[in-house]
Write a protein that holds these residues in place. Structure first.
Motif, PDB file in Angstrom:
ATOM      1  N   VAL A  83       0.850  -1.190   0.000  1.00  0.00           N
ATOM      2  CA  VAL A  83       0.000   0.000   0.000  1.00  0.00           C
ATOM      3  C   VAL A  83       0.884   1.238   0.000  1.00  0.00           C
ATOM      4  O   VAL A  83       1.781   1.374   0.833  1.00  0.00           O
ATOM      5  N   ARG A  84       0.619   2.127  -0.927  1.00  0.00           N
ATOM      6  CA  ARG A  84       1.375   3.371  -1.029  1.00  0.00           C
ATOM      7  C   ARG A  84       0.817   4.379  -0.020  1.00  0.00           C
ATOM      8  O   ARG A  84      -0.397   4.505   0.123  1.00  0.00           O
ATOM      9  N   PRO A  85       1.671   5.118   0.669  1.00  0.00           N
ATOM     10  CA  PRO A  85       1.174   6.109   1.634  1.00  0.00           C
ATOM     11  C   PRO A  85       0.468   7.268   0.932  1.00  0.00           C
ATOM     12  O   PRO A  85       0.873   7.691  -0.145  1.00  0.00           O
ATOM     13  N   ASN A  86      -0.601   7.746   1.566  1.00  0.00           N
ATOM     14  CA  ASN A  86      -1.352   8.885   1.054  1.00  0.00           C
ATOM     15  C   ASN A  86      -1.654   9.811   2.232  1.00  0.00           C
ATOM     16  O   ASN A  86      -2.640   9.618   2.946  1.00  0.00           O
ATOM     17  N   PRO A  87      -0.789  10.822   2.455  1.00  0.00           N
ATOM     18  CA  PRO A  87      -0.969  11.682   3.624  1.00  0.00           C
ATOM     19  C   PRO A  87      -2.292  12.448   3.620  1.00  0.00           C
ATOM     20  O   PRO A  87      -2.867  12.716   4.674  1.00  0.00           O
ATOM     21  N   GLY A  88      -2.796  12.792   2.439  1.00  0.00           N
ATOM     22  CA  GLY A  88      -4.065  13.524   2.343  1.00  0.00           C
ATOM     23  C   GLY A  88      -5.239  12.734   2.889  1.00  0.00           C
ATOM     24  O   GLY A  88      -6.141  13.278   3.512  1.00  0.00           O
ATOM     25  N   ALA A  89      -5.235  11.431   2.663  1.00  0.00           N
ATOM     26  CA  ALA A  89      -6.319  10.570   3.133  1.00  0.00           C
ATOM     27  C   ALA A  89      -5.986   9.931   4.476  1.00  0.00           C
ATOM     28  O   ALA A  89      -6.791   9.175   5.029  1.00  0.00           O
ATOM     29  N   ILE A 103      -3.626   7.693   5.030  1.00  0.00           N
ATOM     30  CA  ILE A 103      -3.263   6.287   4.867  1.00  0.00           C
ATOM     31  C   ILE A 103      -1.758   6.139   5.012  1.00  0.00           C
ATOM     32  O   ILE A 103      -0.993   6.798   4.317  1.00  0.00           O
ATOM     33  N   GLN A 104      -1.358   5.272   5.917  1.00  0.00           N
ATOM     34  CA  GLN A 104       0.055   5.014   6.120  1.00  0.00           C
ATOM     35  C   GLN A 104       0.464   3.871   5.195  1.00  0.00           C
ATOM     36  O   GLN A 104      -0.260   2.892   5.033  1.00  0.00           O
ATOM     37  N   GLY A 105       1.609   3.994   4.571  1.00  0.00           N
ATOM     38  CA  GLY A 105       2.077   2.968   3.645  1.00  0.00           C
ATOM     39  C   GLY A 105       2.568   1.733   4.364  1.00  0.00           C
ATOM     40  O   GLY A 105       2.762   1.738   5.568  1.00  0.00           O
TER      41      GLY A 105
END
Length: 110
Positions: free
Chosen positions: A49-55, A57-59
């Motif tokens: 899973v790629r991290p997505n700071p906006g949502a 989500i931790q990678g």
């Protein structure tokens, strides 16, 4: 053309093939177009899973259940407790139910 599945949600099934052969689990989802079922606790795969700071989500690496082919599962009869093939029967009131081929017990609650 879609065939009618003999496996439904919340059925208890036995895994017939693959790395989880011999295990049992509850069906969470059935996809008739792809002829696949998602079984609780069976066929775990690792997904990156790629991290997505906006949502938020931790990678990292996430473990999740993957669907398996519908031919690799067999319904376990709730009455006799054995894995069985599924038949159909029409009741006197017109309802159709699934039956166990071993004990002729009803799989569906009528």
């Amino acid at each position: 053309m879609l065939r009618k599945a003999k496996v439904k949600k919340k059925d208890k099934v036995l895994i017939l093939a693959g790395k989880d052969k011999g295990k049992t689990g509850i069906v969470l989802d059935v996809d008739l177009k792809k002829e696949r079922v998602l079984v609780e606790g069976i066929n775990y795969v690792k997904k990156h899973v790629r991290p997505n700071p906006g949502a938020g989500i931790q990678g990292g690496i996430e473990e999740m259940e993957a669907p398996i082919h519908i031919s690799n599962v067999m319904v376990i009869c709730p009455e006799c407790g054995k894995p069985t093939r599924v038949g159909r029967k029409e009741l006197k009131d017109g309802k159709r139910v699934r039956i166990c081929k071993k004990c002729n017990g009803m799989i569906d609650k009528a």
